[in-house]
Motif scaffolding. Structure first.
Motif, PDB file in Angstrom:
ATOM      1  N   ASN A 128       0.832  -1.200   0.000  1.00  0.00           N
ATOM      2  CA  ASN A 128       0.000   0.000   0.000  1.00  0.00           C
ATOM      3  C   ASN A 128       0.869   1.253   0.000  1.00  0.00           C
ATOM      4  O   ASN A 128       0.938   1.985   0.971  1.00  0.00           O
ATOM      5  CB  ASN A 128      -0.975  -0.004   1.187  1.00  0.00           C
ATOM      6  N   GLU A 176       5.426   2.979   1.685  1.00  0.00           N
ATOM      7  CA  GLU A 176       4.407   2.369   2.537  1.00  0.00           C
ATOM      8  C   GLU A 176       4.342   3.140   3.860  1.00  0.00           C
ATOM      9  O   GLU A 176       5.366   3.644   4.331  1.00  0.00           O
ATOM     10  CB  GLU A 176       4.793   0.923   2.854  1.00  0.00           C
ATOM     11  N   PRO A 177       3.146   3.197   4.475  1.00  0.00           N
ATOM     12  CA  PRO A 177       3.040   3.886   5.771  1.00  0.00           C
ATOM     13  C   PRO A 177       3.966   3.293   6.822  1.00  0.00           C
ATOM     14  O   PRO A 177       4.390   3.990   7.738  1.00  0.00           O
ATOM     15  CB  PRO A 177       1.576   3.665   6.160  1.00  0.00           C
ATOM     16  N   ARG A 178       4.287   2.014   6.718  1.00  0.00           N
ATOM     17  CA  ARG A 178       5.120   1.390   7.743  1.00  0.00           C
ATOM     18  C   ARG A 178       6.594   1.749   7.597  1.00  0.00           C
ATOM     19  O   ARG A 178       7.410   1.349   8.428  1.00  0.00           O
ATOM     20  CB  ARG A 178       4.979  -0.127   7.681  1.00  0.00           C
ATOM     21  N   LYS A 214       2.897  -4.514   8.102  1.00  0.00           N
ATOM     22  CA  LYS A 214       2.029  -3.619   7.343  1.00  0.00           C
ATOM     23  C   LYS A 214       0.840  -3.115   8.168  1.00  0.00           C
ATOM     24  O   LYS A 214       0.282  -3.864   8.961  1.00  0.00           O
ATOM     25  CB  LYS A 214       1.452  -4.466   6.206  1.00  0.00           C
ATOM     26  N   PHE A 215       0.465  -1.871   7.948  1.00  0.00           N
ATOM     27  CA  PHE A 215      -0.756  -1.347   8.564  1.00  0.00           C
ATOM     28  C   PHE A 215      -1.337  -0.259   7.691  1.00  0.00           C
ATOM     29  O   PHE A 215      -0.662   0.247   6.787  1.00  0.00           O
ATOM     30  CB  PHE A 215      -0.463  -0.788   9.973  1.00  0.00           C
ATOM     31  N   GLU A 216      -2.594   0.070   7.971  1.00  0.00           N
ATOM     32  CA  GLU A 216      -3.219   1.197   7.284  1.00  0.00           C
ATOM     33  C   GLU A 216      -3.108   2.411   8.199  1.00  0.00           C
ATOM     34  O   GLU A 216      -3.339   2.293   9.406  1.00  0.00           O
ATOM     35  CB  GLU A 216      -4.686   0.875   6.990  1.00  0.00           C
ATOM     36  N   TYR A 217      -2.757   3.552   7.618  1.00  0.00           N
ATOM     37  CA  TYR A 217      -2.496   4.757   8.410  1.00  0.00           C
ATOM     38  C   TYR A 217      -3.674   5.714   8.346  1.00  0.00           C
ATOM     39  O   TYR A 217      -4.184   6.001   7.264  1.00  0.00           O
ATOM     40  CB  TYR A 217      -1.235   5.436   7.869  1.00  0.00           C
ATOM     41  N   ILE A 234      -1.649   6.105  18.069  1.00  0.00           N
ATOM     42  CA  ILE A 234      -0.258   6.535  18.241  1.00  0.00           C
ATOM     43  C   ILE A 234      -0.217   8.008  18.618  1.00  0.00           C
ATOM     44  O   ILE A 234      -0.850   8.843  17.986  1.00  0.00           O
ATOM     45  CB  ILE A 234       0.605   6.230  16.992  1.00  0.00           C
ATOM     46  N   LEU A 286      -3.381   2.099  12.226  1.00  0.00           N
ATOM     47  CA  LEU A 286      -2.699   3.015  13.142  1.00  0.00           C
ATOM     48  C   LEU A 286      -3.426   4.352  13.090  1.00  0.00           C
ATOM     49  O   LEU A 286      -3.554   4.950  12.018  1.00  0.00           O
ATOM     50  CB  LEU A 286      -1.235   3.174  12.714  1.00  0.00           C
ATOM     51  N   ASP A 322      -3.313   8.034  14.141  1.00  0.00           N
ATOM     52  CA  ASP A 322      -2.350   9.050  14.579  1.00  0.00           C
ATOM     53  C   ASP A 322      -3.113  10.261  15.108  1.00  0.00           C
ATOM     54  O   ASP A 322      -3.759  10.978  14.348  1.00  0.00           O
ATOM     55  CB  ASP A 322      -1.464   9.433  13.389  1.00  0.00           C
TER      56      ASP A 322
END
Lengths: 161, 293
Positions: free
Chosen positions: A2, A20-22, B5-8, B31, B51, B53
């Motif tokens: 992503n 990626e956000p990570r 992996k994560f969605e922000y 976070i 996540l 924020d």
């Protein structure tokens, strides 16, 4: 994957990033922006090698996701180095033999750029307390403390002039 | 290592954040400063799918003095507490605790809400929250509730916060003019969590007798331990050096610290005796200093 496109302001330059956000700020600086002055040691906030400035305040680049830094001003060791020669802190570290392998040095420079702005005339105890957040496995720290004291002196003269 | 992996998500308001949290619940982590969460994500002890924020939410960053208490927003950074002139005046144990947390760069980013929601039993703010009868303000889509510190800390890294709740602020009582305080800790390296820490507040009357007292220990159990029984027994006692020794060794005998690779239970007990005595001495000295002033 992503991957997301966003803009970072690093050393007063707007930089387009697709990541990626990570992805950690430390990795984006080194891999995407080729700013390899920010070193990566422990990746859990202990060693201090990856310290950068976020809006002028010191921060571990390995404990921040790059995507969080949109609309922030990031300064790395590259941004603290004059076009010609060295900054007072860099020059003092050189003269006082405040480094050997140099791995921890960029993190020490960023940390103390912030600290000396906040406290231009620190005591040795105050320098040591702040320096406790940056691990150095070569010098034994004594020369780093001496260098920071010298840099503080030079910087005070610089602002007085 | 690198995080999974994560969605922000970056909500701009608290309501937006609460909506996201209601939707994702257990799969999401909030976070703030990230100084404990990101290390855990980097070594994959934490793997949130989402996540959230909260750094962009403005109204969580205030320190407000109220009548007899101070409300500190969850996003207030350790260094702001360390340097706050109004806290140095109204509630000096908080700046004293803040300047002892981690290192310079970590204090610039870490937040009081994050530290409390993490609930490490040896951390500075959980200790002070327990000392200062803190009230935790928890918000969810359903509304707001206030949780007292003795209910908030449930166990190691476990609080009374529900998955859909965000800690928005913490209210501490301020110190009265007649009260003195003390805070002592021991760690092997600067910046580490303490093996044991101790804090106390004392008010004296009638030529040096204990009028009011609060004592708390960290690093000796799953949550900070308030010495309520000993506090009650101490009222009316003469605050002499002998009494300090007595009460500290009684505390050491009553706590049940665990032993681990960092320190044995026996060693922690010795630290309790030493550190509580120091905290009480400082509290009594400050109390006498304030009375003399």
């Amino acid at each position: 994957m992503n991957r997301i496109a966003f803009t970072l302001t690093v050393n007063a330059m707007a930089c387009e990033v697709v990541a990626e956000p990570r992805k950690l700020l430390s990795d984006v600086l080194r891999e995407d922006l080729r700013l390899t002055g920010t070193h990566v040691g422990c990746e859990h906030g202990v060693c201090g090698a990856c310290t950068v400035l976020v809006d002028g305040a010191p921060a571990r680049a390995c404990l921040i996701f790059a995507i969080q830094m949109q609309c922030r001003e990031i300064t790395t060791v590259e941004g603290l180095t004059p076009a010609e020669g060295l900054s007072p802190l860099q020059q003092a570290l050189h003269e006082e033999h405040g480094l050997q392998c140099g791995y921890c040095t960029p993190g020490i420079i960023t940390t103390f750029e912030a600290f000396l702005r906040e406290n231009p005339k620190p005591t040795d105890d105050e320098i040591r307390e702040v320096l406790s957040g940056n691990l150095c496995r070569c010098t034994g720290y004594a020369n780093i403390v001496r260098a920071i004291r010298k840099a503080a002196q030079i910087m005070r003269k610089g602002t007085a002039a | 290592m690198k995080p999974a992996k994560f969605e922000y998500h970056k909500p701009e308001t608290l309501d937006e954040a609460l909506t996201l949290l209601a939707e994702y619940g257990d799969e999401a982590r909030v976070i703030a400063g990230g100084q404990s969460l990101v290390p855990m994500m980097n070594i994959r002890l934490a793997r949130p799918d989402h996540l959230i924020d909260i750094n962009g939410i403005d109204d969580l960053s205030q320190i407000r003095l109220e009548n007899g208490s101070v409300a500190i927003g969850a996003l207030v950074r350790h260094r702001e507490i360390e340097h706050s002139a109004q806290l140095a005046q109204a509630c000096p144990p908080l700046p004293a605790a803040a300047c002892n947390i981690g290192h310079y760069a970590l204090r610039a980013r870490g937040t009081i809400g994050g530290s409390l929601a993490l609930a490490d039993p040896a951390a500075e703010f959980p200790l002070m929250a327990t000392l200062l009868d803190a009230e935790f303000v928890a918000r969810s889509g359903a509304g707001e509730r206030s949780v007292p510190s003795h209910e908030f800390f449930v166990s190691v890294f476990t609080t009374a916060l529900e998955p859909e709740e965000i800690l928005t602020a913490v209210r501490f009582r301020t110190l009265a003019q007649s009260e003195g305080w003390g805070f002592r800790w021991f760690s092997r390296r600067v910046g580490d969590y303490a093996l044991v820490n101790a804090a106390a507040i004392v008010a004296l009357k009638d030529e040096g007798r204990i009028h009011r007292i609060a004592m708390v220990l960290g690093g000796v159990g799953a949550t900070p331990v308030r010495l309520t029984g000993l506090e009650q027994e101490s009222v009316g006692a003469e605050a002499s050096a002998g009494w300090v020794r007595e009460i500290s060794s009684a505390a050491a005998a009553r706590v049940e610290p665990g032993g681990d690779k960092h320190a044995s239970a026996e060693y922690r007990r010795e630290l309790v005796e030493l550190l509580l005595a120091g905290a009480l001495e400082d509290a009594i000295d400050r109390c006498r200093g304030r009375q003399a002033a």
